[in-house]
Design a protein around this motif. Structure first.
Motif, PDB file in Angstrom:
ATOM      1  N   ILE A  23      -7.470  12.524  -8.086  1.00 30.86           N
ATOM      2  CA  ILE A  23      -7.835  11.172  -7.630  1.00 30.86           C
ATOM      3  C   ILE A  23      -8.199  10.248  -8.810  1.00 30.86           C
TER       4      ILE A  23
ATOM      5  N   ARG B  60      -4.847   8.750 -10.421  1.00 29.86           N
ATOM      6  CA  ARG B  60      -3.824   8.161  -9.543  1.00 29.86           C
ATOM      7  C   ARG B  60      -3.339   6.789  -9.996  1.00 29.86           C
TER       8      ARG B  60
ATOM      9  N   ARG C 106       6.532   4.679   1.715  1.00 32.27           N
ATOM     10  CA  ARG C 106       6.753   6.031   1.190  1.00 32.27           C
ATOM     11  C   ARG C 106       7.846   6.032   0.125  1.00 32.27           C
TER      12      ARG C 106
ATOM     13  N   GLY D 280      -0.950   6.050   2.933  1.00 32.24           N
ATOM     14  CA  GLY D 280      -2.055   6.999   2.819  1.00 32.24           C
ATOM     15  C   GLY D 280      -2.990   6.750   1.650  1.00 32.24           C
ATOM     16  N   ALA D 281      -2.778   5.657   0.891  1.00 34.44           N
ATOM     17  CA  ALA D 281      -3.597   5.459  -0.320  1.00 34.44           C
ATOM     18  C   ALA D 281      -5.052   5.138   0.004  1.00 34.44           C
ATOM     19  N   THR D 282      -5.297   4.436   1.127  1.00 35.04           N
ATOM     20  CA  THR D 282      -6.655   3.956   1.355  1.00 35.04           C
ATOM     21  C   THR D 282      -6.858   3.641   2.830  1.00 35.04           C
TER      22      THR D 282
ATOM     23  N   GLU E 100      -2.185   3.033  -6.710  1.00 36.93           N
ATOM     24  CA  GLU E 100      -2.530   4.455  -6.776  1.00 36.93           C
ATOM     25  C   GLU E 100      -1.444   5.250  -6.061  1.00 36.93           C
TER      26      GLU E 100
ATOM     27  N   GLU F 211      -0.763  14.630  -3.192  1.00 41.87           N
ATOM     28  CA  GLU F 211      -1.958  15.472  -3.147  1.00 41.87           C
ATOM     29  C   GLU F 211      -2.197  16.211  -4.451  1.00 41.87           C
TER      30      GLU F 211
ATOM     31  N   THR G 245      -0.267   8.680  -4.031  1.00 35.68           N
ATOM     32  CA  THR G 245      -1.013   9.418  -3.002  1.00 35.68           C
ATOM     33  C   THR G 245      -0.677  10.904  -3.003  1.00 35.68           C
TER      34      THR G 245
ATOM     35  N   TYR H 237       0.865  -1.183   0.000  1.00 36.78           N
ATOM     36  CA  TYR H 237       0.000   0.000   0.000  1.00 36.78           C
ATOM     37  C   TYR H 237       0.898   1.227   0.000  1.00 36.78           C
TER      38      TYR H 237
ATOM     39  N   SER I   7      -3.890   2.516   5.699  1.00 36.71           N
ATOM     40  CA  SER I   7      -2.647   2.363   4.935  1.00 36.71           C
ATOM     41  C   SER I   7      -1.538   3.282   5.448  1.00 36.71           C
TER      42      SER I   7
END
Ligand code: NCD
Ligand code: ZN
Length: 352
Positions: free
Chosen positions: A148, A151, A116, A106-108, A140, A144, A142, A103, A111
């Motif tokens: 979205i 991604r 990173r 921060g993807a989902t 995806e 910002e 992440t 993951y 996570s």
């Protein structure tokens, strides 16, 4: 004459969230009723990162499966920047660990412990390439500043393609592919790359979530895209192409956390997934390829034999009724509404 009965090898679910505790007890029977095996996502809080945690989680899952269901949870480890390559190879060689999940941080849902910097996990990935253990990617980025809806495509360009060039022997599953770009990328690649497709991404597009009022129960990650992407997914899934197989990504959340100003991502499809899929394949005149998608292509990629038992799907005159919600000690969980009636009933099939 239209088909009214299909007998196929018992299906598997190659991407499933079963959660833990009372939620696990409430949702597990919906999967074990129809599926022989499932790849179990490790994104608990805290995540499953070691074989020791996986063996205990596996036991909790087995305890939640009704005695008359024949179901095997296939365990995975959650890749973090401190994952030890020896833990992974130990878990794999004992037969417990069937894959490792990446993951992006921060993807989902759950996570935060994800990756990173890909360079940091390279020793683990190199070890996996050596022993043939599949890497499952949440594809995806992440950042910002990446929209979205873009991604997945940006992940392919900036993470997946560099990784595959660096480590071509690594076997990778692009989990829950959602775009034309993703489908074409898998089709153009070698046999070390495959993709799972969810039930809901074959049925909903982004209008389902956003047009005519916001519908939190259709919100998941990766988020459903525009119609042309849904059509590409349907073509890929129903084509029989062995590089695409079912991973439902059934991801139960209580209604209270979905219906919120910051609602959780995840759609709970386990109870009616096979009925939904059979309807989709029927709509696409591709019932002959259903078995490949739900029962054969997945084991082929994972190098397991297909299940030996069979299921029977038969057409009903009146729609099959599924509950709108299932109740858990944490609150009700809404079941996916495909917005069409389901006329296919699933039963076990025994030769007579
Ligand atoms: C999943 C969850 O709830 O755990 N949510 C989702 O929308 N699919 C996480 C994931 O697989 O992205
Ligand atoms: Zn998932």
């Amino acid at each position: 004459m239209s088909t009214t009965e299909i007998i196929i090898t018992r299906p598997d679910d190659w991407h499933l969230h079963l959660r833990d505790g009372s939620m696990l007890k409430a949702v597990a029977p919906s999967s074990s009723a129809d599926f022989g095996r499932a790849i179990i996502m490790p994104n608990l809080v805290p995540p499953i990162t070691t074989p020791e945690q996986a063996v205990l989680y596996r036991q909790r899952i087995m305890d939640a499966i009704p005695e008359n269901h024949d179901f095997e949870p296939l365990m995975t480890l959650y890749l973090t920047e401190s994952t030890n390559p020896d833990d992974v190879s130990r878990g794999a060689s004992s037969g417990l660990i069937k894959a490792v999940k990446l993951y992006p941080a921060g993807a989902t849902t759950n996570s935060d412990s994800g990756v990173r910097n890909m360079d940091v996990v390279m020793p683990v990935l190199e070890k996996m390439a050596k022993i043939g253990l599949p890497l499952l990617v949440h594809g995806e980025v992440t950042d910002e500043d990446v929209d979205i809806f873009d991604r997945e495509a940006v992940f392919i360009d900036t993470v997946l393609e560099p990784l595959r060039s660096h480590l071509p022997e690594l076997r990778i599953v692009m989990e829950h592919v959602t775009t034309v770009t993703g489908v074409e990328y898998v089709m153009a690649s070698d046999n070390n790359l495959a993709a799972t497709i969810t039930t809901h991404h074959l049925i909903i597009n982004r209008n389902t979530i956003l047009a005519g009022g916001i519908k939190p129960h259709y919100y998941c990650l990766p988020v459903a895209k525009r119609e042309k992407h849904r059509l590409a997914l349907r073509t890929a899934a129903t084509s029989g192409n062995s590089r695409f197989f079912l991973g439902t990504d059934s991801a139960p959340h209580c209604d209270g956390t979905k219906l919120s100003t910051c609602g959780c991502a995840g759609i709970f499809t386990s109870p009616n997934t096979l009925g939904c899929l059979t309807t989709v394949f029927e709509q696409e005149n591709a019932l002959g390829n259903l078995e490949a998608f739900v029962s054969l292509n997945g084991p082929e990629f994972y190098r397991f034999p297909p299940n030996s038992s069979k299921i029977r799907l038969f057409k009903t005159k009146v729609p099959v009724l599924f509950p709108d919600k299932i109740n858990t000690q944490e609150g009700p969980v809404t079941v996916f509404d495909p917005m069409f009636p389901i006329h296919w009933q699933v039963t076990p099939h025994t030769e007579d």
